[in-house]
Motif scaffolding. Structure first.
Motif, mmCIF file in Angstrom:
data_model
loop_
_atom_site.group_PDB
_atom_site.id
_atom_site.type_symbol
_atom_site.label_atom_id
_atom_site.label_comp_id
_atom_site.label_asym_id
_atom_site.label_seq_id
_atom_site.Cartn_x
_atom_site.Cartn_y
_atom_site.Cartn_z
ATOM 1 N N ARG A 276 51.217 38.675 41.897
ATOM 2 C CA ARG A 276 49.936 38.500 42.575
ATOM 3 C C ARG A 276 49.479 39.866 43.080
ATOM 4 N N VAL A 277 48.242 40.196 42.817
ATOM 5 C CA VAL A 277 47.679 41.449 43.332
ATOM 6 C C VAL A 277 46.361 41.148 44.020
ATOM 7 N N LYS A 278 46.292 41.437 45.301
ATOM 8 C CA LYS A 278 45.031 41.330 46.045
ATOM 9 C C LYS A 278 44.365 42.715 46.019
ATOM 10 N N TRP A 279 43.371 42.867 45.133
ATOM 11 C CA TRP A 279 42.723 44.158 44.944
ATOM 12 C C TRP A 279 41.813 44.494 46.123
ATOM 13 N N ASP A 280 41.627 45.793 46.351
ATOM 14 C CA ASP A 280 40.709 46.205 47.410
ATOM 15 C C ASP A 280 39.276 46.225 46.877
ATOM 16 N N ALA A 281 38.390 46.933 47.530
ATOM 17 C CA ALA A 281 36.970 46.887 47.166
ATOM 18 C C ALA A 281 36.648 47.616 45.870
ATOM 19 N N THR A 282 37.574 48.440 45.366
ATOM 20 C CA THR A 282 37.318 49.178 44.115
ATOM 21 C C THR A 282 38.456 48.917 43.125
ATOM 22 N N PRO A 283 38.486 47.757 42.486
ATOM 23 C CA PRO A 283 39.584 47.407 41.575
ATOM 24 C C PRO A 283 39.482 48.181 40.263
ATOM 25 N N PRO A 284 40.581 48.246 39.511
ATOM 26 C CA PRO A 284 40.542 48.887 38.199
ATOM 27 C C PRO A 284 39.775 48.020 37.202
ATOM 28 N N ALA A 285 39.419 48.598 36.086
ATOM 29 C CA ALA A 285 38.658 47.856 35.071
ATOM 30 C C ALA A 285 39.508 46.782 34.410
ATOM 31 N N TYR A 286 40.809 47.012 34.335
ATOM 32 C CA TYR A 286 41.715 46.033 33.731
ATOM 33 C C TYR A 286 43.110 46.209 34.318
ATOM 34 N N GLY A 320 43.843 56.672 37.303
ATOM 35 C CA GLY A 320 42.913 56.833 38.419
ATOM 36 C C GLY A 320 43.333 55.983 39.599
ATOM 37 N N TYR A 321 42.450 55.837 40.547
ATOM 38 C CA TYR A 321 42.768 55.143 41.793
ATOM 39 C C TYR A 321 42.782 53.630 41.606
ATOM 40 N N ALA A 322 43.818 52.983 42.120
ATOM 41 C CA ALA A 322 43.880 51.517 42.208
ATOM 42 C C ALA A 322 44.697 51.177 43.440
ATOM 43 N N LYS A 323 44.265 50.197 44.187
ATOM 44 C CA LYS A 323 44.953 49.843 45.419
ATOM 45 C C LYS A 323 44.920 48.340 45.614
ATOM 46 N N GLY A 324 46.083 47.784 46.033
ATOM 47 C CA GLY A 324 46.136 46.357 46.273
ATOM 48 C C GLY A 324 47.423 45.942 46.954
ATOM 49 N N ASN A 325 47.436 44.722 47.451
ATOM 50 C CA ASN A 325 48.640 44.120 48.018
ATOM 51 C C ASN A 325 49.368 43.365 46.908
ATOM 52 N N VAL A 326 50.663 43.648 46.751
ATOM 53 C CA VAL A 326 51.426 43.134 45.613
ATOM 54 C C VAL A 326 52.478 42.139 46.072
ATOM 55 N N LYS A 327 52.592 41.021 45.334
ATOM 56 C CA LYS A 327 53.670 40.050 45.531
ATOM 57 C C LYS A 327 54.305 39.778 44.174
ATOM 58 N N LEU A 328 55.603 40.072 44.059
ATOM 59 C CA LEU A 328 56.340 39.956 42.808
ATOM 60 C C LEU A 328 57.297 38.776 42.888
ATOM 61 N N ARG A 374 60.726 33.311 47.250
ATOM 62 C CA ARG A 374 61.197 34.116 46.115
ATOM 63 C C ARG A 374 60.121 35.133 45.725
ATOM 64 N N GLU A 375 59.693 35.910 46.705
ATOM 65 C CA GLU A 375 58.680 36.934 46.476
ATOM 66 C C GLU A 375 59.084 38.240 47.160
ATOM 67 N N ILE A 376 58.912 39.350 46.442
ATOM 68 C CA ILE A 376 59.057 40.681 47.012
ATOM 69 C C ILE A 376 57.638 41.238 47.157
ATOM 70 N N TYR A 377 57.308 41.796 48.315
ATOM 71 C CA TYR A 377 55.911 42.144 48.539
ATOM 72 C C TYR A 377 55.764 43.502 49.216
ATOM 73 N N GLU A 378 54.585 44.071 49.060
ATOM 74 C CA GLU A 378 54.238 45.325 49.722
ATOM 75 C C GLU A 378 52.718 45.400 49.826
ATOM 76 N N THR A 379 52.242 45.930 50.933
ATOM 77 C CA THR A 379 50.803 46.087 51.128
ATOM 78 C C THR A 379 50.360 47.496 50.751
ATOM 79 N N ASP A 380 49.107 47.596 50.367
ATOM 80 C CA ASP A 380 48.478 48.896 50.085
ATOM 81 C C ASP A 380 49.231 49.715 49.049
ATOM 82 N N VAL A 381 49.602 49.076 47.963
ATOM 83 C CA VAL A 381 50.240 49.787 46.855
ATOM 84 C C VAL A 381 49.179 50.600 46.118
ATOM 85 N N THR A 382 49.452 51.863 45.876
ATOM 86 C CA THR A 382 48.474 52.737 45.202
ATOM 87 C C THR A 382 48.962 53.243 43.850
ATOM 88 N N ARG A 383 50.194 52.905 43.467
ATOM 89 C CA ARG A 383 50.669 53.252 42.128
ATOM 90 C C ARG A 383 51.135 51.987 41.427
#
Length: 444
Positions: A276-286, A320-328, A374-383
């Motif tokens: 799961r990725v919660k994208w910020d206001a400027t998501p990547p194209a794909y 380029g820039y991509a930022k989001g909250n990730v849940k694996l 059963r989720e590993i998570y991190e906020t504000d992932v930029t890579r």
């Protein structure tokens, strides 16, 4: 009974491939083995076909059997178990069963009991591509079913009886019965309907690979290849065969299909929620993702990580820039050297790891693990690169569970360096990712 191969073609009447009748092991000092048998009903059969039937039999281990029913009459079944013996125990491990004939009543696995018993179903493939059910078991309370692959082209996936409320159309409905919580619904990829070996050249075969659970005493597949029995040794495949795919995994679908501003994008593989990725206001194209189940991330061991998991996902986004909250998401059989119980302090030390530009694995400082979900998570992932779970040196230490409620107890905990992947204590290592707690009791 082991390594029999039965071919059924052009039979007019009802027929069994293999029938086990009134087989009982008393006293119950072990399990009789029904292991590595193959039943193929390929063509021209006009009567009812039952591939493998177990009737009024007790203390059996039914494993590594392959059953393909491609012709026959209404009510043909792949695997049948019917008992009226009280307290029967039968384990079904790593069987591959597929029904292909067009019939909504035919079922891949039909298990019926008239007395209390204990039946365990793990690592099986129950597939019905003819419109019938994948699994039928009654009463459900006699069974423990998990880490299987279920699939049907029909309306109902599972049933537990004959009334409308006993039919389950999807895995989410079925999981409410506390069954198959970590099973997957996906169409298995076989060489052919008449050859149920995994198709190693089909990217979807990764849904079968590394998706089972480790079972002590279930260490050999149909072809006598080694199957992992412990977490630290790897992850078993589903079905009768252990294998490794010849191709990379398929690209995973997602909802929504493309990254969307301030929206969570969910990637899935069949019924598995992968990422799961919660994208910020400027998501990547794909964002393209592949999941490698049962496989440790490349470079992890050579980079000195002691505690790691047996899975990773490969994430591709534009440069380029991509930022989001990730849940694996993950399942317990992928824990590798991590323990399986929340009472152990180390379960809280799993962090979200990702590769940098030099393919070096690093754990995010704000990452954490929710073992309940059963989720590993991190906020504000930029890579966004490769993700897995590794030991999180930044996480606060959680004390292990103990029966003591005060500091006056008789049990104490000492720390010592241990590397579970190597099966013993670590020597000459500069990595502290293998520190564990060991409980000792005082003599008084």
């Amino acid at each position: 009974m082991k390594n029999n191969k039965v071919t059924i073609d052009s039979v007019n009447g009802a027929i069994f491939g293999i029938q086990i009748l009134n087989s009982r092991n008393k006293p119950r000092t072990g399990f009789a083995q029904i292991n590595g048998n193959e039943v193929y009903a390929n063509s021209g059969n006009s009567g009812k076909v039952i591939g493998l039937a177990i009737i009024t039999s007790d203390s059996l281990m039914v494993k590594n059997n392959v059953i393909a029913i491609n012709s026959g009459a209404r009510g043909s079944f792949g695997l049948v178990d019917s008992n009226c013996v009280a307290n029967t125990i039968v384990n079904f491990y790593n069987n591959t069963v597929q029904i292909s004939l067009t019939d909504t009543f035919s079922t891949a696995a039909r298990l019926r009991q008239t007395a209390a018993g204990k039946f365990v179903l793990n690592n099986n493939i129950f597939s019905n591509i003819g419109g019938g059910k994948a699994l039928s078991m009654k009463p459900a309370g006699n069974f423990t079913s998990n880490y299987n692959m279920l699939y049907t082209t029909g309306k109902n996936l599972v049933d537990t009886g004959t009334t409308a409320i006993s039919y389950f159309q999807n895995i989410n409905q079925w999981r409410k019965s506390n069954q198959d919580r970590f099973s997957i619904v996906y169409k298995p990829t076989f060489v052919a309907n008449t050859d149920l070996h995994p198709d190693l050249n089909n990217a979807d075969v990764w849904a079968i690979h590394g998706r089972g659970t480790q079972i002590t005493g279930n260490g050999i597949d149909l072809n006598d290849n080694k199957r992992p029995e412990r977490l630290i040794d790897g992850v078993p495949d589903l079905g009768a065969y252990e294998f490794y795919p010849s191709v990379d995994p398929t690209l995973l679908p997602s909802i929504p299909a493309l990254p969307t501003a301030n929206t969570e994008q969910i990637f899935y593989f069949g019924s598995d929620t992968v990422l799961r990725v919660k994208w910020d206001a400027t998501p990547p194209a794909y964002c393209n993702i592949k999941r490698y189940s049962g496989v440790m991330g490349k470079g992890i061991k050579s980079q000195g990580w002691c505690d790691s998991m047996y899975f990773y996902v490969d994430v591709d986004v534009p440069v380029g820039y991509a930022k989001g909250n990730v849940k694996l998401g993950y399942i317990d059989p992928w824990l590798g050297s991590f323990p399986t119980t929340a009472c152990d302090a180390q379960i809280y030390q799993i962090g979200l790891a990702k590769t940098d530009a030099n393919n070096i694995w690093k754990v995010g400082r704000t990452s954490a693990n929710d073992d309940r979900k059963r989720e590993i998570y991190e906020t504000d992932v930029t890579r966004f690169s490769k993700f897995t779970g590794l030991w999180n040196q930044y996480a606060p230490l959680k004390l292990p569970c103990s029966g003591d409620t005060s500091n006056a107890g008789k049990e104490f905990w000492l720390a010592y360096p241990s590397n579970q992947l190597d099966g013993g204590e670590t020597s000459g290592s500069t990595s502290f990712s293998g520190w564990y707690s060991s409980k000792i009791s005082s003599p008084t």
